[in-house]
Design a protein around this motif. Structure first.
Motif, PDB file in Angstrom:
ATOM      1  N   ASN A  97      38.258  61.789  50.384  1.00 51.36           N
ATOM      2  CA  ASN A  97      37.706  60.833  49.415  1.00 51.36           C
ATOM      3  C   ASN A  97      38.054  61.198  47.971  1.00 51.36           C
ATOM      4  OD1 ASN A  97      36.060  63.011  48.862  1.00 51.36           O
ATOM      5  ND2 ASN A  97      34.177  62.077  49.620  1.00 51.36           N
ATOM      6  N   GLY A  98      38.885  62.226  47.804  1.00 51.26           N
ATOM      7  CA  GLY A  98      39.306  62.627  46.470  1.00 51.26           C
ATOM      8  C   GLY A  98      38.472  63.729  45.839  1.00 51.26           C
ATOM      9  N   GLN A  99      37.313  64.049  46.415  1.00 52.53           N
ATOM     10  CA  GLN A  99      36.473  65.121  45.887  1.00 52.53           C
ATOM     11  C   GLN A  99      37.111  66.482  46.153  1.00 52.53           C
ATOM     12  OE1 GLN A  99      33.489  64.890  44.308  1.00 52.53           O
ATOM     13  NE2 GLN A  99      33.180  62.694  44.468  1.00 52.53           N
ATOM     14  N   THR A 100      36.795  67.442  45.313  1.00 55.90           N
ATOM     15  CA  THR A 100      37.182  68.838  45.572  1.00 55.90           C
ATOM     16  C   THR A 100      35.920  69.684  45.649  1.00 55.90           C
ATOM     17  OG1 THR A 100      37.461  69.322  43.223  1.00 55.90           O
ATOM     18  CG2 THR A 100      39.428  68.627  44.460  1.00 55.90           C
ATOM     19  N   VAL A 101      35.958  70.673  46.505  1.00 56.28           N
ATOM     20  CA  VAL A 101      34.814  71.556  46.729  1.00 56.28           C
ATOM     21  C   VAL A 101      35.287  72.995  46.636  1.00 56.28           C
ATOM     22  CG1 VAL A 101      33.040  72.289  48.363  1.00 56.28           C
ATOM     23  CG2 VAL A 101      33.707  69.872  48.260  1.00 56.28           C
ATOM     24  N   ASP A 102      34.649  73.776  45.775  1.00 50.96           N
ATOM     25  CA  ASP A 102      34.894  75.217  45.712  1.00 50.96           C
ATOM     26  C   ASP A 102      33.875  75.908  46.613  1.00 50.96           C
ATOM     27  OD1 ASP A 102      36.982  75.013  43.847  1.00 50.96           O
ATOM     28  OD2 ASP A 102      35.565  74.937  42.179  1.00 50.96           O
ATOM     29  N   ALA A 103      34.357  76.764  47.497  1.00 50.34           N
ATOM     30  CA  ALA A 103      33.463  77.404  48.466  1.00 50.34           C
ATOM     31  C   ALA A 103      33.884  78.841  48.695  1.00 50.34           C
ATOM     32  CB  ALA A 103      33.471  76.641  49.789  1.00 50.34           C
ATOM     33  N   GLY A 104      32.883  79.679  48.940  1.00 44.11           N
ATOM     34  CA  GLY A 104      33.162  81.069  49.260  1.00 44.11           C
ATOM     35  C   GLY A 104      33.522  81.272  50.715  1.00 44.11           C
ATOM     36  N   ALA A 105      32.970  80.427  51.593  1.00 45.99           N
ATOM     37  CA  ALA A 105      33.218  80.535  53.026  1.00 45.99           C
ATOM     38  C   ALA A 105      33.183  79.143  53.641  1.00 45.99           C
ATOM     39  CB  ALA A 105      32.175  81.434  53.684  1.00 45.99           C
ATOM     40  N   VAL A 106      33.783  79.025  54.826  1.00 43.53           N
ATOM     41  CA  VAL A 106      33.873  77.738  55.524  1.00 43.53           C
ATOM     42  C   VAL A 106      33.373  77.911  56.952  1.00 43.53           C
ATOM     43  CG1 VAL A 106      35.381  75.871  56.297  1.00 43.53           C
ATOM     44  CG2 VAL A 106      35.876  77.067  54.139  1.00 43.53           C
ATOM     45  N   ILE A 107      32.533  76.989  57.393  1.00 38.53           N
ATOM     46  CA  ILE A 107      32.051  76.974  58.778  1.00 38.53           C
ATOM     47  C   ILE A 107      32.599  75.724  59.454  1.00 38.53           C
ATOM     48  CG2 ILE A 107      30.004  76.660  60.229  1.00 38.53           C
ATOM     49  CD1 ILE A 107      28.473  78.399  58.210  1.00 38.53           C
ATOM     50  N   LEU A 108      33.373  75.920  60.527  1.00 36.25           N
ATOM     51  CA  LEU A 108      33.928  74.805  61.291  1.00 36.25           C
ATOM     52  C   LEU A 108      33.029  74.529  62.489  1.00 36.25           C
ATOM     53  CD1 LEU A 108      37.760  75.615  61.263  1.00 36.25           C
ATOM     54  CD2 LEU A 108      36.468  74.058  59.781  1.00 36.25           C
ATOM     55  N   SER A 109      32.348  73.408  62.427  1.00 39.40           N
ATOM     56  CA  SER A 109      31.455  72.974  63.515  1.00 39.40           C
ATOM     57  C   SER A 109      31.903  71.582  63.940  1.00 39.40           C
ATOM     58  CB  SER A 109      30.010  72.974  63.028  1.00 39.40           C
ATOM     59  OG  SER A 109      29.896  72.316  61.775  1.00 39.40           O
ATOM     60  N   GLY A 292      43.485  73.764  73.857  1.00 41.65           N
ATOM     61  CA  GLY A 292      43.388  72.916  72.675  1.00 41.65           C
ATOM     62  C   GLY A 292      42.088  73.013  71.915  1.00 41.65           C
ATOM     63  N   PHE A 293      41.134  73.831  72.391  1.00 39.88           N
ATOM     64  CA  PHE A 293      39.937  74.111  71.605  1.00 39.88           C
ATOM     65  C   PHE A 293      40.308  75.085  70.487  1.00 39.88           C
ATOM     66  CE2 PHE A 293      38.186  72.868  75.743  1.00 39.88           C
ATOM     67  CZ  PHE A 293      37.182  71.983  75.366  1.00 39.88           C
ATOM     68  N   LEU A 294      39.478  75.157  69.444  1.00 36.78           N
ATOM     69  CA  LEU A 294      39.738  76.115  68.380  1.00 36.78           C
ATOM     70  C   LEU A 294      39.589  77.537  68.919  1.00 36.78           C
ATOM     71  CD1 LEU A 294      37.966  74.535  65.262  1.00 36.78           C
ATOM     72  CD2 LEU A 294      40.284  74.157  66.125  1.00 36.78           C
ATOM     73  N   ASP A 295      40.421  78.427  68.425  1.00 37.64           N
ATOM     74  CA  ASP A 295      40.415  79.802  68.914  1.00 37.64           C
ATOM     75  C   ASP A 295      39.492  80.659  68.056  1.00 37.64           C
ATOM     76  OD1 ASP A 295      41.093  81.786  70.652  1.00 37.64           O
ATOM     77  OD2 ASP A 295      43.123  82.078  69.880  1.00 37.64           O
ATOM     78  N   ARG A 296      38.933  81.645  68.669  1.00 39.01           N
ATOM     79  CA  ARG A 296      38.051  82.568  67.950  1.00 39.01           C
ATOM     80  C   ARG A 296      38.785  83.870  67.671  1.00 39.01           C
ATOM     81  NH1 ARG A 296      32.958  83.253  71.014  1.00 39.01           N
ATOM     82  NH2 ARG A 296      33.484  81.495  72.348  1.00 39.01           N
ATOM     83  N   GLY A 297      38.232  84.647  66.752  1.00 36.18           N
ATOM     84  CA  GLY A 297      38.784  85.970  66.487  1.00 36.18           C
ATOM     85  C   GLY A 297      38.228  86.979  67.473  1.00 36.18           C
ATOM     86  N   GLU A 298      38.130  88.208  67.054  1.00 39.02           N
ATOM     87  CA  GLU A 298      37.595  89.260  67.913  1.00 39.02           C
ATOM     88  C   GLU A 298      36.134  88.979  68.225  1.00 39.02           C
ATOM     89  OE1 GLU A 298      35.756  92.708  69.292  1.00 39.02           O
ATOM     90  OE2 GLU A 298      35.358  92.052  67.250  1.00 39.02           O
ATOM     91  N   HIS A 299      35.764  89.110  69.502  1.00 42.31           N
ATOM     92  CA  HIS A 299      34.451  88.647  69.960  1.00 42.31           C
ATOM     93  C   HIS A 299      33.274  89.457  69.448  1.00 42.31           C
ATOM     94  CE1 HIS A 299      35.344  85.762  73.434  1.00 42.31           C
ATOM     95  NE2 HIS A 299      36.501  86.010  72.872  1.00 42.31           N
ATOM     96  N   LEU A 318      34.671  75.572  70.100  1.00 42.36           N
ATOM     97  CA  LEU A 318      35.281  76.691  70.816  1.00 42.36           C
ATOM     98  C   LEU A 318      35.479  76.406  72.296  1.00 42.36           C
ATOM     99  CD1 LEU A 318      33.272  79.711  69.353  1.00 42.36           C
ATOM    100  CD2 LEU A 318      35.644  79.109  68.857  1.00 42.36           C
ATOM    101  N   GLY A 319      34.758  75.446  72.832  1.00 43.06           N
ATOM    102  CA  GLY A 319      34.783  75.149  74.255  1.00 43.06           C
ATOM    103  C   GLY A 319      33.483  74.483  74.643  1.00 43.06           C
TER     104      GLY A 319
END
Length: 349
Positions: A97-109, A292-299, A318-319
């Motif tokens: 939508n043209g907005q920008t967001v500054d963020a320290g971290a991102v959570i993909l849900s 095709g699900f998103l992959d995780r890092g070290e468990h 993740l599944g």
């Protein structure tokens, strides 16, 4: 370092993550591609949730209300993250939508996609009106009436076919979708509550009502509600001369062919990877596992981490996962993001 946490996706996982991060004192930006918050339970019109028995609109509705009324949470609906630049502590997200967001971290849900039964044509979906999916049956239950779509009559016989789009190598779905057996047992009981004279059958390869769900759903659906479980391999669903559906296959316990007439056939559809996962992986610089699900890092010591520091992944992204687990994942990702952010800020001071 930015004091904001960006949460992408506003289903149960994202709503839990947004609340958790805000409750911990962080500013949150919640981005949802649909025009409504709540994810699959709201968008697909789920009825009563397992295991609480609460209506989805009420339970998930409370979660939506909680973040909408939180002054620390800024919400963008009908938007996606088109680009993400920077690194942990200093990400910049450009939204569609043209907005920008500054963020320290991102959570993909970012959740999952329901399996499309068109990909299993031999079982009648898309050919016969009275072959429906569990999401459509959920909507009937929520509306308070079980009916055959073709003519509106109350069905005398309903069967639920398990593992539609799950555990099926022929169509590239090798995984178990984890929730279908329990959801189907629950729906069988709900059908009987709304239409006591309707006979309900569940055709299965194996029953996986794991943990405490075994007696609450599997045994209860049989002993109190008369659900009939048939271990079978289904070959096809056709229509007989009397316009009733015919479920054809093999009863694998007695090793004989079966042809059973039904009024309503229900596909217990599985959980596919989110259709947008390739784009999500590209934009956020995270990986995909082989299905095709998103992959995780070290468990174990980097729980919910991804291939890119400062980006966390959880829930049904993740599944296949149940709603309660997704909510737990959301809160855990929020605490992980907040904790790692705070440690880094202290080290930088």
């Amino acid at each position: 370092m930015s004091d904001t946490i960006l949460v992408v996706g506003a289903g149960p996982t994202g709503l839990s993550a947004a609340h958790g991060a805000a409750f911990a004192g962080k500013q949150v930006v919640l981005v949802e591609k649909e025009s409504k918050l709540g994810g699959a339970p709201i968008l697909s019109g789920y009825a009563r949730l397992v295991p609480s028995g609460e209506w989805a609109k009420d339970a998930i509705g409370r979660m939506v209300k909680r973040v909408e009324e939180d002054a620390r949470v800024t919400i963008y609906k009908g938007a996606k993250v088109a680009q993400l630049d920077g690194e942990f502590g200093n990400f910049t997200a450009t939204l569609s939508n043209g907005q920008t967001v500054d963020a320290g971290a991102v959570i993909l849900s970012t959740g999952f996609t329901h399996f499309d039964s068109i990909n299993k044509p031999e079982w009648g979906f898309g050919t016969f009106e009275d072959v429906v999916t569990t999401t459509q049956l959920e909507q009937m239950v929520a509306a308070g009436r079980i009916a055959c779509p073709s003519d509106g009559r109350v069905p005398e016989r309903v069967c639920i076919l398990l593992c539609v789009g799950s555990r099926d190598r022929q169509i590239g779905r090798e995984w178990c979708s984890k929730v279908c057996c329990t959801v189907s047992a629950n729906l069988a009981m709900e059908i009987k509550e709304l239409s006591p004279k309707t006979d309900v059958f569940i055709y299965y390869m194996d029953i996986r009502t794991y943990g405490l769900y075994e007696d609450r759903y599997y045994w209860r659906s049989q002993e109190e509600f008369g659900t009939k479980y048939v271990k079978a391999r289904i070959a096809e669903v056709t229509m007989g001369p009397d316009k009733r559906l015919l479920v054809k296959g093999e009863d694998t316990l007695v090793k004989r062919p079966i042809v059973i007439p039904m009024d309503l056939v229900v596909h217990a559809i599985g959980m596919d990877p989110n259709h947008d996962n390739r784009e999500i992986a590209r934009v956020f610089g995270v990986g995909l596992e082989k299905h095709g699900f998103l992959d995780r890092g070290e468990h174990y010591t980097a729980t919910f981490g991804s291939a890119r520091r400062g980006i966390y992944v959880g829930g049904a992204a993740l599944g296949p996962e149940d709603i309660d687990t997704c909510i737990s994942h959301g809160l855990a990702m929020a605490m992980r993001a907040v904790g790692e952010f705070n440690v880094s800020a202290q080290q930088a001071a």
